[in-house]
Design an enzyme around this catalytic site. Structure first.
Site, PDB file in Angstrom:
ATOM      1  N   GLU A  95      13.979  -5.228   1.556  1.00 31.81           N
ATOM      2  CA  GLU A  95      12.881  -5.978   1.037  1.00 31.81           C
ATOM      3  C   GLU A  95      12.876  -5.461  -0.697  1.00 31.81           C
ATOM      4  O   GLU A  95      13.502  -4.535  -0.940  1.00 31.81           O
ATOM      5  CB  GLU A  95      11.537  -5.362   1.534  1.00 31.81           C
ATOM      6  CG  GLU A  95      10.330  -5.516   1.236  1.00 31.81           C
ATOM      7  CD  GLU A  95      10.014  -7.222   1.103  1.00 31.81           C
ATOM      8  OE1 GLU A  95      10.664  -7.915   0.606  1.00 31.81           O
ATOM      9  OE2 GLU A  95       9.128  -7.554   1.486  1.00 31.81           O
ATOM     10  N   ASP A  96      12.346  -6.359  -1.511  1.00 34.01           N
ATOM     11  CA  ASP A  96      12.110  -5.981  -2.911  1.00 34.01           C
ATOM     12  C   ASP A  96      11.075  -4.755  -3.068  1.00 34.01           C
ATOM     13  O   ASP A  96      11.668  -3.787  -3.857  1.00 34.01           O
ATOM     14  CB  ASP A  96      11.851  -7.311  -3.656  1.00 34.01           C
ATOM     15  CG  ASP A  96      10.648  -7.997  -3.245  1.00 34.01           C
ATOM     16  OD1 ASP A  96       9.849  -7.552  -2.102  1.00 34.01           O
ATOM     17  OD2 ASP A  96      10.071  -8.993  -3.697  1.00 34.01           O
ATOM     18  N   ASP A  99       4.244  -2.471  -1.282  1.00 31.84           N
ATOM     19  CA  ASP A  99       2.874  -2.449  -2.009  1.00 31.84           C
ATOM     20  C   ASP A  99       1.785  -1.788  -0.783  1.00 31.84           C
ATOM     21  O   ASP A  99       2.052  -0.522  -0.476  1.00 31.84           O
ATOM     22  CB  ASP A  99       2.507  -3.725  -2.323  1.00 31.84           C
ATOM     23  CG  ASP A  99       1.378  -3.727  -3.543  1.00 31.84           C
ATOM     24  OD1 ASP A  99       0.640  -2.769  -3.301  1.00 31.84           O
ATOM     25  OD2 ASP A  99       1.222  -4.395  -4.203  1.00 31.84           O
ATOM     26  N   PHE A 150       2.378  -4.387 -11.986  1.00 28.53           N
ATOM     27  CA  PHE A 150       2.840  -5.697 -11.519  1.00 28.53           C
ATOM     28  C   PHE A 150       4.174  -5.899 -12.124  1.00 28.53           C
ATOM     29  O   PHE A 150       4.254  -6.081 -13.507  1.00 28.53           O
ATOM     30  CB  PHE A 150       1.947  -6.916 -11.632  1.00 28.53           C
ATOM     31  CG  PHE A 150       2.392  -8.166 -10.881  1.00 28.53           C
ATOM     32  CD1 PHE A 150       2.379  -8.178  -9.547  1.00 28.53           C
ATOM     33  CD2 PHE A 150       2.896  -8.903 -11.710  1.00 28.53           C
ATOM     34  CE1 PHE A 150       2.831  -9.463  -8.957  1.00 28.53           C
ATOM     35  CE2 PHE A 150       3.622 -10.232 -11.225  1.00 28.53           C
ATOM     36  CZ  PHE A 150       3.497 -10.342  -9.854  1.00 28.53           C
ATOM     37  N   ARG A 163      12.784 -14.517 -11.334  1.00 31.30           N
ATOM     38  CA  ARG A 163      13.453 -14.087 -10.478  1.00 31.30           C
ATOM     39  C   ARG A 163      14.853 -13.848 -10.822  1.00 31.30           C
ATOM     40  O   ARG A 163      15.695 -12.943 -10.221  1.00 31.30           O
ATOM     41  CB  ARG A 163      13.506 -14.962  -8.864  1.00 31.30           C
ATOM     42  CG  ARG A 163      11.910 -14.900  -8.411  1.00 31.30           C
ATOM     43  CD  ARG A 163      12.171 -15.466  -6.930  1.00 31.30           C
ATOM     44  NE  ARG A 163      11.121 -16.016  -6.436  1.00 31.30           N
ATOM     45  CZ  ARG A 163      10.318 -15.359  -5.816  1.00 31.30           C
ATOM     46  NH1 ARG A 163      10.412 -14.192  -5.459  1.00 31.30           N
ATOM     47  NH2 ARG A 163       9.194 -15.930  -5.005  1.00 31.30           N
TER      48      ARG A 163
HETATM   49  P1  IMP Z   1       2.679  -5.728   0.636  1.00 34.20           P
HETATM   50  O1  IMP Z   1       2.492  -6.496   1.925  1.00 34.20           O
HETATM   51  O2  IMP Z   1       1.304  -5.429  -0.034  1.00 34.20           O
HETATM   52  O3  IMP Z   1       3.480  -4.327   0.972  1.00 34.20           O
HETATM   53  O4  IMP Z   1       3.272  -6.570  -0.380  1.00 34.20           O
HETATM   54  C1  IMP Z   1       4.766  -6.928  -0.290  1.00 34.20           C
HETATM   55  C2  IMP Z   1       5.117  -8.128  -0.875  1.00 34.20           C
HETATM   56  O5  IMP Z   1       4.298  -8.519  -2.034  1.00 34.20           O
HETATM   57  C3  IMP Z   1       6.723  -8.126  -1.626  1.00 34.20           C
HETATM   58  O6  IMP Z   1       7.284  -8.529  -0.578  1.00 34.20           O
HETATM   59  C4  IMP Z   1       6.648  -8.666  -2.899  1.00 34.20           C
HETATM   60  O7  IMP Z   1       7.050 -10.137  -2.477  1.00 34.20           O
HETATM   61  C5  IMP Z   1       5.130  -8.793  -3.319  1.00 34.20           C
HETATM   62  N1  IMP Z   1       4.616  -7.984  -4.356  1.00 34.20           N
HETATM   63  C6  IMP Z   1       4.195  -6.624  -4.254  1.00 34.20           C
HETATM   64  N2  IMP Z   1       4.186  -5.894  -5.485  1.00 34.20           N
HETATM   65  C7  IMP Z   1       4.790  -7.162  -6.513  1.00 34.20           C
HETATM   66  C8  IMP Z   1       4.861  -6.905  -7.484  1.00 34.20           C
HETATM   67  O8  IMP Z   1       4.936  -5.984  -8.340  1.00 34.20           O
HETATM   68  N3  IMP Z   1       5.595  -8.095  -8.215  1.00 34.20           N
HETATM   69  C9  IMP Z   1       6.133  -9.391  -7.406  1.00 34.20           C
HETATM   70  N4  IMP Z   1       5.815  -9.268  -6.159  1.00 34.20           N
HETATM   71  C10 IMP Z   1       5.193  -8.079  -5.789  1.00 34.20           C
HETATM   72 MG    MG Z   2       8.941  -9.905  -1.122  1.00 35.12          MG
END
Ligand code: IMP
Ligand code: MG
Length: 185
Positions: A95-96, A99, A150, A163
């Site tokens: 995963e990238d 959050d 962000f 990207r």
């Molecule tokens: P989560 O479900 O809140 O953990 O969000 C995770 C997903 O949100 C990741 O797979 C990212 O694609 C996207 N995401 C979260 N933070 C960022 C950011 O700072 N930049 C771009 N995408 C983000």
């Molecule tokens: Mg993602």
């Protein structure tokens, strides 16, 4: 001014370090792990990582979406499912960024229930640890980020833009205004 978070060199060091951990685990073992890339954000990271892995492995892709612009919508959709059967396989989700953790928690549950893999580990490039809302910890992490920033670049997008940038940064307000114009927002 944009704020650099990870330079190309730092990203290269991270993928080398993580790949060496996977090499220690899987080289000369009778196991073929499946690396699952969470599209689209983790694609550059996974593709750089696997080039440094020196053991037989299988790759596959899923797509889960929950974000719009810079905010999570909180609603998760599985847009693309696996094409491999991972039953009884050792799985590493690539995963990238994590959050709140909601996306990966959903994905891990979904894969466990649907395919019954032997094991699922999580590897992410960036862990926004203080923002976690659910109980989920990655097993392999490139960078822990302690502030709510962000990020864009190297897979991370602002409404699909950026990207392809080879480093990770926090965009300036001016930059976001420019992208909003391009995006006709
Ligand atoms: P989560 O479900 O809140 O953990 O969000 C995770 C997903 O949100 C990741 O797979 C990212 O694609 C996207 N995401 C979260 N933070 C960022 C950011 O700072 N930049 C771009 N995408 C983000
Ligand atoms: Mg993602």
């Amino acid at each position: 001014m944009k704020e650099l978070i990870l330079s190309s060199k730092q990203i290269d060091e991270i993928t080398t370090k993580l790949a060496s951990k996977f090499n220690d685990l899987y080289m000369n073992k009778d196991v073929v792990p499946v690396f699952i890339c969470v599209l689209k954000g983790a694609a550059p990271f996974m593709h750089d990582l696997i080039k440094k892995c020196n053991f037989p492995l299988i790759i596959d892709y899923v797509q889960v979406s929950s974000y719009s612009g810079t905010e999570s919508t909180g609603v998760i959709h599985l847009k693309k499912d696996l094409s491999e059967n991972i039953e009884n396989k050792e799985v590493i989700i690539i995963e990238d960024i994590i959050d709140t953790g909601t996306t990966l928690k959903y994905l891990k549950n979904y894969l466990n229930i649907t395919y019954k893999p032997k094991d699922i580990k999580i590897c992410c490039l960036v862990d926004k640890k203080p923002l976690r809302k659910v109980d989920l910890e990655p097993d392999y992490v490139g960078l822990v980020l302690n502030e709510a920033k962000f990020l864009v670049g190297y897979g991370f997008d602002y409404d699909e833009l950026e990207r392809n940038t080879p480093y990770v940064f926090v965009p300036s307000e001016d930059q976001i205004d420019k992208w909003n114009k391009i995006l006709k927002k």
